[in-house]
Design a protein around this motif. Sequence first.
Motif, mmCIF file in Angstrom:
data_model
loop_
_atom_site.group_PDB
_atom_site.id
_atom_site.type_symbol
_atom_site.label_atom_id
_atom_site.label_comp_id
_atom_site.label_asym_id
_atom_site.label_seq_id
_atom_site.Cartn_x
_atom_site.Cartn_y
_atom_site.Cartn_z
ATOM 1 N N UNK A 22 0.848 -1.184 0.000
ATOM 2 C CA UNK A 22 0.000 0.000 0.000
ATOM 3 C C UNK A 22 0.891 1.245 0.000
ATOM 4 N N UNK A 23 0.387 2.338 0.514
ATOM 5 C CA UNK A 23 1.097 3.621 0.468
ATOM 6 C C UNK A 23 0.866 4.398 1.749
ATOM 7 N N UNK A 24 1.887 5.117 2.183
ATOM 8 C CA UNK A 24 1.746 5.959 3.369
ATOM 9 C C UNK A 24 0.759 7.098 3.139
ATOM 10 N N UNK A 25 0.360 7.315 1.885
ATOM 11 C CA UNK A 25 -0.593 8.391 1.592
ATOM 12 C C UNK A 25 -1.932 8.169 2.274
ATOM 13 N N UNK A 26 -2.240 6.916 2.637
ATOM 14 C CA UNK A 26 -3.536 6.645 3.260
ATOM 15 C C UNK A 26 -3.601 7.124 4.703
ATOM 16 N N UNK A 71 -5.578 16.761 -0.251
ATOM 17 C CA UNK A 71 -7.007 16.452 -0.312
ATOM 18 C C UNK A 71 -7.244 14.957 -0.173
ATOM 19 N N UNK A 72 -8.232 14.572 0.624
ATOM 20 C CA UNK A 72 -8.474 13.163 0.928
ATOM 21 C C UNK A 72 -8.816 12.351 -0.316
ATOM 22 N N UNK A 73 -9.356 13.007 -1.360
ATOM 23 C CA UNK A 73 -9.771 12.261 -2.547
ATOM 24 C C UNK A 73 -8.706 12.257 -3.634
ATOM 25 N N UNK A 74 -7.447 12.575 -3.289
ATOM 26 C CA UNK A 74 -6.414 12.540 -4.318
ATOM 27 C C UNK A 74 -6.267 11.103 -4.837
ATOM 28 N N UNK A 75 -5.864 10.934 -6.102
ATOM 29 C CA UNK A 75 -5.921 9.600 -6.717
ATOM 30 C C UNK A 75 -4.997 8.578 -6.071
ATOM 31 N N UNK A 76 -3.879 9.008 -5.516
ATOM 32 C CA UNK A 76 -2.952 8.055 -4.911
ATOM 33 C C UNK A 76 -3.537 7.495 -3.626
ATOM 34 N N UNK A 77 -4.021 8.374 -2.755
ATOM 35 C CA UNK A 77 -4.653 7.911 -1.518
ATOM 36 C C UNK A 77 -5.898 7.092 -1.811
ATOM 37 N N UNK A 78 -6.708 7.561 -2.751
ATOM 38 C CA UNK A 78 -7.960 6.879 -3.066
ATOM 39 C C UNK A 78 -7.694 5.446 -3.542
ATOM 40 N N UNK A 79 -6.739 5.294 -4.418
ATOM 41 C CA UNK A 79 -6.420 3.969 -4.954
ATOM 42 C C UNK A 79 -6.010 3.005 -3.839
ATOM 43 N N UNK A 80 -5.164 3.475 -2.933
ATOM 44 C CA UNK A 80 -4.666 2.575 -1.892
ATOM 45 C C UNK A 80 -5.689 2.356 -0.775
ATOM 46 N N UNK A 81 -6.533 3.344 -0.505
ATOM 47 C CA UNK A 81 -7.649 3.111 0.420
ATOM 48 C C UNK A 81 -8.541 1.985 -0.109
#
Length: 277
Positions: A90-94, A101-111
């Motif tokens: 996964x990614x630390x972006x989560x 922004x919480x809906x950025x594509x990197x965080x969203x993908x890994x969530x």
Amino acid sequence: MFLVTGATGNVGRPLVAELAAAGAKVRALTRDPAAARFPEGVEGARTGDPAATDGVEALFLNAAVVWDGGAGPLLRQARESGVRRVVALSSSSVTGTLDLPADNPISRHHHELEAEVEASGMEWTHLRADAFAVNTRGWAPQIREDGVVRDAYGWSRSVPVHEDDVAAVAARALLTGGLAGQAPVLTGPEALTKAEQVRLIGEALGRPVRFVEIPAAEARAGMTSGGVPGEVADTLLALAARCVDHAPEVSPDIERITGRPARTYARWARDHAADFR
């Protein structure tokens, strides 16, 4: 039997080697098993093989390379085949600590990946990797051309993690199950600016390499022309801008799990010097 997806990738290949060295049975999933040159005793399998999960105890899941339709199809097949444990890259972006922004594509993908894994009913571990040191290999064409890296936000800091350290943690999670239900954050041991990283590449090469800052718009144009989606490019540039004044935190999790300090970026640059020559 352990199944490794993305087995020829930056994390997959050293993970296959770690598991094989530990004496484990490994099935390595890749698009072209015949050309992969895995260690002796490792079983190659083609991505999409419906029998890939047969006899597998634990799965390393790299969402970037799973079959069409996201992680869901592979997770369902794994569960039906009796797989007990999933270790997901996964990614630390989560974690939300990057102030994006919480809906950025990197965080969203890994969530979404983590949610699918947890909903699978199998024992899980999420490896929340921070910036991969290997991503700076994208500077290689510029370094080979004239020894100058042109990029935005030269004073932006990151804590780049060596892919071999991520593989080492993944191997422990797969082999022992001791990280079940955990989500360690994997970083390097120090925060470095882009300019400092470029200098360390030069030291590994034995010649000066300079950093020249360019406008963010110019950097974005270069990223998108190279195939990076615009929304992802915007997120990466926003993160770089944020990290000029706010250094990301160094995580102790690699040392806690492996019993030794995380590898430095200088070590990574020496390991990969040939990529920049």
